[in-house]
Structure formats: structure tokens, C-alpha cells
Design a protein around this motif. Sequence first.
Motif, PDB file in Angstrom:
ATOM      1  N   THR A  82      12.099 -33.091 -27.272  1.00 25.72           N
ATOM      2  CA  THR A  82      13.943 -33.666 -26.888  1.00 25.72           C
ATOM      3  C   THR A  82      14.309 -34.476 -27.980  1.00 25.72           C
ATOM      4  OG1 THR A  82      12.776 -32.386 -24.415  1.00 25.72           O
ATOM      5  CG2 THR A  82      15.548 -33.553 -25.295  1.00 25.72           C
ATOM      6  N   TYR A  83      15.640 -33.985 -28.592  1.00 29.22           N
ATOM      7  CA  TYR A  83      16.229 -34.613 -29.118  1.00 29.22           C
ATOM      8  C   TYR A  83      17.938 -34.332 -29.419  1.00 29.22           C
ATOM      9  CZ  TYR A  83      17.190 -30.134 -30.900  1.00 29.22           C
ATOM     10  OH  TYR A  83      17.930 -28.980 -31.390  1.00 29.22           O
ATOM     11  N   LYS A  84      18.624 -35.276 -29.657  1.00 21.39           N
ATOM     12  CA  LYS A  84      19.677 -35.748 -30.204  1.00 21.39           C
ATOM     13  C   LYS A  84      20.005 -34.778 -31.212  1.00 21.39           C
ATOM     14  CE  LYS A  84      24.079 -38.682 -29.274  1.00 21.39           C
ATOM     15  NZ  LYS A  84      24.711 -39.894 -29.840  1.00 21.39           N
TER      16      LYS A  84
ATOM     17  N   ASP B 296       6.744 -30.316 -26.020  1.00 16.86           N
ATOM     18  CA  ASP B 296       7.711 -29.684 -26.009  1.00 16.86           C
ATOM     19  C   ASP B 296       8.676 -31.185 -26.943  1.00 16.86           C
ATOM     20  OD1 ASP B 296       7.733 -28.317 -25.382  1.00 16.86           O
ATOM     21  OD2 ASP B 296       8.460 -28.173 -23.439  1.00 16.86           O
TER      22      ASP B 296
ATOM     23  N   ASN C  52       8.694 -26.277 -27.357  1.00 13.79           N
ATOM     24  CA  ASN C  52      10.161 -26.086 -27.495  1.00 13.79           C
ATOM     25  C   ASN C  52      10.818 -26.817 -27.817  1.00 13.79           C
ATOM     26  OD1 ASN C  52       9.959 -23.735 -25.559  1.00 13.79           O
ATOM     27  ND2 ASN C  52       9.110 -24.878 -23.933  1.00 13.79           N
ATOM     28  N   LEU C  53      12.118 -26.873 -28.647  1.00 17.57           N
ATOM     29  CA  LEU C  53      12.737 -27.312 -29.283  1.00 17.57           C
ATOM     30  C   LEU C  53      13.856 -27.448 -28.170  1.00 17.57           C
ATOM     31  CD1 LEU C  53      13.075 -26.566 -32.943  1.00 17.57           C
ATOM     32  CD2 LEU C  53      11.884 -28.966 -31.994  1.00 17.57           C
ATOM     33  N   LEU C  54      14.554 -29.030 -27.382  1.00 13.79           N
ATOM     34  CA  LEU C  54      15.345 -28.690 -26.446  1.00 13.79           C
ATOM     35  C   LEU C  54      16.299 -29.851 -26.953  1.00 13.79           C
ATOM     36  CD1 LEU C  54      12.884 -29.276 -23.668  1.00 13.79           C
ATOM     37  CD2 LEU C  54      13.736 -26.837 -24.166  1.00 13.79           C
ATOM     38  N   ARG C  55      17.820 -29.274 -27.010  1.00 17.60           N
ATOM     39  CA  ARG C  55      18.393 -30.625 -27.707  1.00 17.60           C
ATOM     40  C   ARG C  55      19.649 -31.066 -26.460  1.00 17.60           C
ATOM     41  NH1 ARG C  55      24.624 -30.632 -29.465  1.00 17.60           N
ATOM     42  NH2 ARG C  55      24.608 -32.620 -30.957  1.00 17.60           N
ATOM     43  N   GLU C  56      19.715 -32.254 -26.749  1.00 16.50           N
ATOM     44  CA  GLU C  56      20.414 -32.780 -25.512  1.00 16.50           C
ATOM     45  C   GLU C  56      21.453 -32.707 -25.622  1.00 16.50           C
ATOM     46  OE1 GLU C  56      19.704 -37.619 -25.010  1.00 16.50           O
ATOM     47  OE2 GLU C  56      17.611 -36.807 -23.799  1.00 16.50           O
TER      48      GLU C  56
ATOM     49  N   SER D 276      16.511 -39.827 -28.163  1.00 16.07           N
ATOM     50  CA  SER D 276      17.787 -39.924 -27.479  1.00 16.07           C
ATOM     51  C   SER D 276      18.971 -40.106 -28.945  1.00 16.07           C
ATOM     52  CB  SER D 276      18.117 -40.864 -27.117  1.00 16.07           C
ATOM     53  OG  SER D 276      17.416 -42.803 -27.378  1.00 16.07           O
TER      54      SER D 276
ATOM     55  N   ARG E 124      10.193 -37.112 -26.540  1.00 17.66           N
ATOM     56  CA  ARG E 124      11.860 -37.329 -26.978  1.00 17.66           C
ATOM     57  C   ARG E 124      12.888 -38.226 -26.957  1.00 17.66           C
ATOM     58  NH1 ARG E 124      14.376 -36.037 -22.164  1.00 17.66           N
ATOM     59  NH2 ARG E 124      16.569 -37.090 -21.962  1.00 17.66           N
TER      60      ARG E 124
ATOM     61  N   GLN F  50       4.735 -34.968 -25.034  1.00 12.41           N
ATOM     62  CA  GLN F  50       5.813 -34.517 -24.838  1.00 12.41           C
ATOM     63  C   GLN F  50       6.814 -35.678 -26.160  1.00 12.41           C
ATOM     64  OE1 GLN F  50       6.659 -31.840 -23.214  1.00 12.41           O
ATOM     65  NE2 GLN F  50       4.426 -31.624 -22.869  1.00 12.41           N
TER      66      GLN F  50
END
Length: 143
Positions: free
Chosen positions: A103-105, A101, A118-122, A87, A85, A83
Amino acid sequence: MLDMLNKKSSEKPCNTIDTLIGIKTELKGDITFSGGLRIDGKVKGNITAKGDDSSTLVLSEHAVVTGNVAVPHMIINGTIKGQVRSSEHIELQPKADISGDVTYKTLQMALGAVVNGNLLREAEKGAVPKLKSVPSPAIAETE
């Protein structure tokens, strides 16, 4: 390359490399760092930035990380199996290969970069995500 990271960022990324893991190095165990970290070798363990939001991770095309990565600024051109992440900002260069996955800003992805996950926008801190209204289906009238 690092100049692109400070666009609308709350914290300026570190523009120096304080630590280098060489191409012939294989490290087993978790890494916690601050400042700039460049990896050309192999790491089996989690990578985490501590403290400030300016820490930067650079993975060369030879780098392989097996573990989770949590760093504010990243420039990835190697392989991550875990994973991810970010920020602040993540840049996926043409040879980036992530299995997990992300997770990004903010995200910048070059042609050729691969993400198997998955691409998950924070969301911004304190911001409430807006929901789009969905049109209701047409109801057929019965007689």
C-alpha cells in the motif's frame, strides 16, 4: 536518491541514518523507530515508524525482513516477506523482492524489482476516489 522522495510530499524524508542493523546481525522482535533506519541484516518481526512522517527505512540488497512494514518513506533493495505500507513514498530498486501486498501513496519501481502481491494506491486524505463510468452492454432487441 533521497531527493526524489520530496516531490509533492507532505513531509520531507529523513536524510540521515540514525540506526544501522549490520549485515551479520539477525534480530528477532518488533522494531519501532523514528528518523532513519538502514537494514543490511535479517529482521524477524514487524517494523513501524513512530511519530512524524519523515521517518525513512533503507533496505540493502542483503537485507531480509520477515514481518509487516509500516514506514512513510522507504527505499527497498532487499527482501520483505509481509505486508508493506508507505504513507508517503516507496522506491523499489532492482533487487527488491516483496512477498505481500504493498500500500503506497507514490511508488517508484525499477526494472528487476518483484512484488508478489497486490499494489494498492492510498487515496489522498479527504479525497474521494473517482469512479470511471462503464459503458452498458448493448441490449439486443428481440422481435
